[in-house]
Write a protein that holds these residues in place. Structure first.
Motif, PDB file in Angstrom:
ATOM      1  N   ARG A 129      60.953  38.468  -1.114  1.00  0.00           N
ATOM      2  CA  ARG A 129      60.490  37.093  -1.171  1.00  0.00           C
ATOM      3  C   ARG A 129      59.727  36.965  -2.478  1.00  0.00           C
ATOM      4  NH1 ARG A 129      55.957  34.608   0.832  1.00  0.00           N
ATOM      5  NH2 ARG A 129      56.256  32.470   1.537  1.00  0.00           N
ATOM      6  N   ASP A 150      67.680  40.003   1.029  1.00  0.00           N
ATOM      7  CA  ASP A 150      66.847  39.306   2.017  1.00  0.00           C
ATOM      8  C   ASP A 150      65.540  40.038   2.329  1.00  0.00           C
ATOM      9  OD1 ASP A 150      67.684  41.360   3.661  1.00  0.00           O
ATOM     10  OD2 ASP A 150      68.823  40.078   5.032  1.00  0.00           O
ATOM     11  N   HIS A 174      64.294  31.694  -0.992  1.00  0.00           N
ATOM     12  CA  HIS A 174      63.781  33.060  -1.151  1.00  0.00           C
ATOM     13  C   HIS A 174      62.672  33.136  -2.198  1.00  0.00           C
ATOM     14  CE1 HIS A 174      66.345  32.896  -4.679  1.00  0.00           C
ATOM     15  NE2 HIS A 174      65.822  34.029  -5.101  1.00  0.00           N
ATOM     16  N   ALA A 182      68.355  36.143  -4.611  1.00  0.00           N
ATOM     17  CA  ALA A 182      68.677  35.462  -3.352  1.00  0.00           C
ATOM     18  C   ALA A 182      69.498  36.364  -2.433  1.00  0.00           C
ATOM     19  CB  ALA A 182      69.430  34.168  -3.638  1.00  0.00           C
TER      20      ALA A 182
END
Ligand code: PLP
Length: 231
Positions: A153, A150, A191, A147
């Motif tokens: 994903r 960033d 995420h 998480a």
């Protein structure tokens, strides 16, 4: 030896049959044609038959293919183990990375990627020592840690089944990956939508589809190997 077109047709029929047996839609399964053992010309031929997704397992192979194949409608998949120092060479060149299995790679992606990258977390479901991938018991903690990154994903999970004739064992492996996927997806992490399952290769893609694969990575059964020729 069958032509490429005949192989493609046979695989299509088998995929459709596996979808029918398991009540799935054909459009929910993507064929990633693994072209690591063949030329760019061969990859182009398979694209002409409707393939939109190509997979390579070495940075050099990926970059060489990309240099000679230009297509806006193509998705590139990096399916191999990647060394941290090579992440920078490929990470902005791929649509999917199938082999995220450790934080050192995650850190490198975070540092090098210019946009968020769709990753499959590779899980060593079978527990074979020779296989890469995170252990199932460590998966949840690993994904929660991601998480912080960033640029990552978690699009889904990936595994490789053992090389065996024992279909029930293979099926158990795929079923376990699906269940892990469901557990992660149920957490609704921003995420980690974790909707996808990358599993199934030339020998076991029909079993994988029956067990929920959204991405099958097919090499030899489709494009063959460079040395074997076509007709
Ligand atoms: C080579 C490779 C494949 C394709 O294997 P085939 O048995 O030729 O279909 C799929 N996934 C990964 C990770 C690979 O390295």
């Amino acid at each position: 030896m069958d032509t490429l077109q005949q192989r493609m047709q046979k695989i299509e029929e088998e995929i459709q049959a596996a979808c029918d047996r398991s009540g799935r839609k054909r459009q929910d399964v993507t064929i990633v044609a693994v072209t690591k053992q063949v030329s760019a010309d061969r990859a182009r031929e398979v694209m002409e038959l409707g393939i939109t997704d190509l997979g390579e397992n070495r940075p050099e192979g990926l970059l060489a293919k990309q240099e000679s194949i230009e297509s806006e409608n193509l998705s590139w998949h990096f399916i191999g183990n990647v060394q941290s120092r090579k992440v920078k060479d490929i990470i902005n060149q791929v649509d999917f990375l199938h082999s995220l299995d450790r934080l050192s790679i995650a850190k490198e992606i975070q540092k090098r990627a210019t946009v968020p990258v769709d990753c499959f977390v590779q899980v060593n479901v079978s527990g074979e020592e020779s296989k890469s991938g995170i252990e199932p018991t460590n998966l949840e903690e690993f994904i929660i840690q991601l998480a912080e990154y960033d640029k990552i994903r978690v699009a889904g999970l990936m595994t490789m089944a053992p090389y065996t004739e024992n279909e029930e064992w293979i099926r158990t492996i795929f079923r376990s990956l699906r269940s892990l996927r469901d557990q992660i997806a149920a957490k609704n992490l921003d995420h980690a939508p974790c909707a996808l399952l990358s599993m199934g290769m030339s020998n076991d893609y029909t079993i994988a589809i029956e067990e929920g694969a959204t991405h099958v990575r097919i090499g030899t059964a489709l494009v063959g190997t460079e040395s074997e020729g076509d007709e």
